[in-house]
Design an enzyme around this catalytic site. Structure first.
Site, PDB file in Angstrom:
ATOM      1  N   ASP A 169      -6.290  -0.573  13.402  1.00 25.79           N
ATOM      2  CA  ASP A 169      -7.209  -1.638  13.001  1.00 25.79           C
ATOM      3  C   ASP A 169      -8.610  -1.302  13.517  1.00 25.79           C
ATOM      4  OD1 ASP A 169      -6.697  -4.935  12.233  1.00 25.79           O
ATOM      5  OD2 ASP A 169      -8.636  -4.330  13.079  1.00 25.79           O
ATOM      6  N   ILE A 170      -9.608  -1.553  12.701  1.00 23.20           N
ATOM      7  CA  ILE A 170     -10.998  -1.235  13.043  1.00 23.20           C
ATOM      8  C   ILE A 170     -11.518  -2.138  14.170  1.00 23.20           C
ATOM      9  CG2 ILE A 170     -12.246  -2.758  11.430  1.00 23.20           C
ATOM     10  CD1 ILE A 170     -13.885  -0.269  10.587  1.00 23.20           C
ATOM     11  N   HIS A 224      -0.443  -6.667   4.611  1.00 29.77           N
ATOM     12  CA  HIS A 224      -0.387  -5.738   5.747  1.00 29.77           C
ATOM     13  C   HIS A 224       0.359  -6.385   6.900  1.00 29.77           C
ATOM     14  CE1 HIS A 224      -4.172  -8.024   5.749  1.00 29.77           C
ATOM     15  NE2 HIS A 224      -4.027  -8.106   7.059  1.00 29.77           N
ATOM     16  N   ASN A 280      -0.432 -12.294   8.073  1.00 34.12           N
ATOM     17  CA  ASN A 280      -1.236 -13.490   7.844  1.00 34.12           C
ATOM     18  C   ASN A 280      -1.273 -13.736   6.337  1.00 34.12           C
ATOM     19  OD1 ASN A 280      -1.777 -13.658  10.589  1.00 34.12           O
ATOM     20  ND2 ASN A 280      -3.610 -12.379  10.421  1.00 34.12           N
ATOM     21  N   HIS A 322       0.665  -6.550  10.827  1.00 36.24           N
ATOM     22  CA  HIS A 322      -0.003  -6.225  12.087  1.00 36.24           C
ATOM     23  C   HIS A 322       1.070  -5.830  13.107  1.00 36.24           C
ATOM     24  CE1 HIS A 322      -4.071  -8.068  11.350  1.00 36.24           C
ATOM     25  NE2 HIS A 322      -3.393  -8.791  10.468  1.00 36.24           N
ATOM     26  N   VAL A 359      -8.120  -9.732   4.517  1.00 30.83           N
ATOM     27  CA  VAL A 359      -8.025  -8.634   3.547  1.00 30.83           C
ATOM     28  C   VAL A 359      -6.825  -8.927   2.653  1.00 30.83           C
ATOM     29  CG1 VAL A 359      -7.707  -6.153   3.212  1.00 30.83           C
ATOM     30  CG2 VAL A 359      -9.061  -6.971   5.155  1.00 30.83           C
TER      31      VAL A 359
HETATM   32  P1  5GP Z   1      -6.053 -10.133   8.278  1.00 35.93           P
HETATM   33  O1  5GP Z   1      -7.086 -11.006   8.942  1.00 35.93           O
HETATM   34  O2  5GP Z   1      -6.285 -10.062   6.783  1.00 35.93           O
HETATM   35  O3  5GP Z   1      -4.644 -10.466   8.639  1.00 35.93           O
HETATM   36  O4  5GP Z   1      -6.282  -8.687   8.870  1.00 35.93           O
HETATM   37  C1  5GP Z   1      -7.191  -7.788   8.358  1.00 35.93           C
HETATM   38  C2  5GP Z   1      -7.417  -6.757   9.429  1.00 35.93           C
HETATM   39  O5  5GP Z   1      -8.048  -5.644   8.847  1.00 35.93           O
HETATM   40  C3  5GP Z   1      -8.313  -7.239  10.567  1.00 35.93           C
HETATM   41  O6  5GP Z   1      -7.613  -7.164  11.792  1.00 35.93           O
HETATM   42  C4  5GP Z   1      -9.507  -6.303  10.495  1.00 35.93           C
HETATM   43  O7  5GP Z   1     -10.021  -5.943  11.761  1.00 35.93           O
HETATM   44  C5  5GP Z   1      -8.961  -5.110   9.747  1.00 35.93           C
HETATM   45  N1  5GP Z   1      -9.932  -4.374   8.967  1.00 35.93           N
HETATM   46  C6  5GP Z   1     -10.884  -4.903   8.153  1.00 35.93           C
HETATM   47  N2  5GP Z   1     -11.590  -3.929   7.564  1.00 35.93           N
HETATM   48  C7  5GP Z   1     -11.066  -2.747   8.010  1.00 35.93           C
HETATM   49  C8  5GP Z   1     -11.388  -1.374   7.748  1.00 35.93           C
HETATM   50  O8  5GP Z   1     -12.279  -1.021   6.992  1.00 35.93           O
HETATM   51  N3  5GP Z   1     -10.637  -0.435   8.394  1.00 35.93           N
HETATM   52  C9  5GP Z   1      -9.624  -0.772   9.254  1.00 35.93           C
HETATM   53  N4  5GP Z   1      -8.962   0.227   9.833  1.00 35.93           N
HETATM   54  N5  5GP Z   1      -9.300  -2.061   9.515  1.00 35.93           N
HETATM   55  C10 5GP Z   1     -10.010  -3.034   8.905  1.00 35.93           C
END
Ligand code: 5GP
Ligand code: ZN
Length: 114
Positions: free
Chosen positions: A30-31, A100, A87, A102, A96
């Site tokens: 994760d970034i 995915h 999520n 986590h 996103v």
């Molecule tokens: P969500 O909030 O949708 O469950 O998780 C999305 C995750 O994607 C977040 O933890 C966020 O930090 C990660 N994320 C968003 N953009 C990028 C990216 O460009 N690269 C990577 N590696 N992770 C990302």
């Protein structure tokens, strides 16, 4: 899918720290990590949310969870314990819209989650 961040990562069009890559699944750091270990495990095909899962995705999603187990072992967090989660949509904290899983570890987690 066009303009999907994670489809682009899966296609190698965007760089990420990839830790697992197979025919159907890819996993990367994760970034913005929320724990010492924070890996995202995704199917290469575009599925927006958990709500969009169909019976035909059963095997794929089983594989996805087994990859989480494998990566937890590889990262050395299996015995101490770790957190996994999907999520879903806004109230679930999804940002996103490509499904995915986590995988978080390396610290203690509270329950209930915030
Ligand atoms: P969500 O909030 O949708 O469950 O998780 C999305 C995750 O994607 C977040 O933890 C966020 O930090 C990660 N994320 C968003 N953009 C990028 C990216 O460009 N690269 C990577 N590696 N992770 C990302
Ligand atoms: Zn996508």
């Amino acid at each position: 899918m066009k303009n999907c961040l994670f489809c682009k990562i899966a296609a190698g069009e965007l760089t990420s720290k990839i830790v697992y890559d197979s025919e159907n699944i890819i996993a990367f750091h994760d970034i913005n990590p929320q724990a010492p270990v924070h890996i995202l495990i995704i199917p290469k095909i575009h599925i927006s949310t958990l709500n969009d899962l169909k019976p035909e995705h059963k095997k794929l999603m089983g594989e996805l969870i087994l990859v989480a187990k494998k990566l937890a072992q590889k990262e050395g967090i299996s015995d101490a314990g770790y957190r996994t989660g999907f999520n879903c949509n806004e109230a679930g904290g999804q940002t996103v819209y490509h499904i995915h899983l986590h995988l978080l570890g390396g610290r203690d987690f509270g329950w209930p989650p915030g």
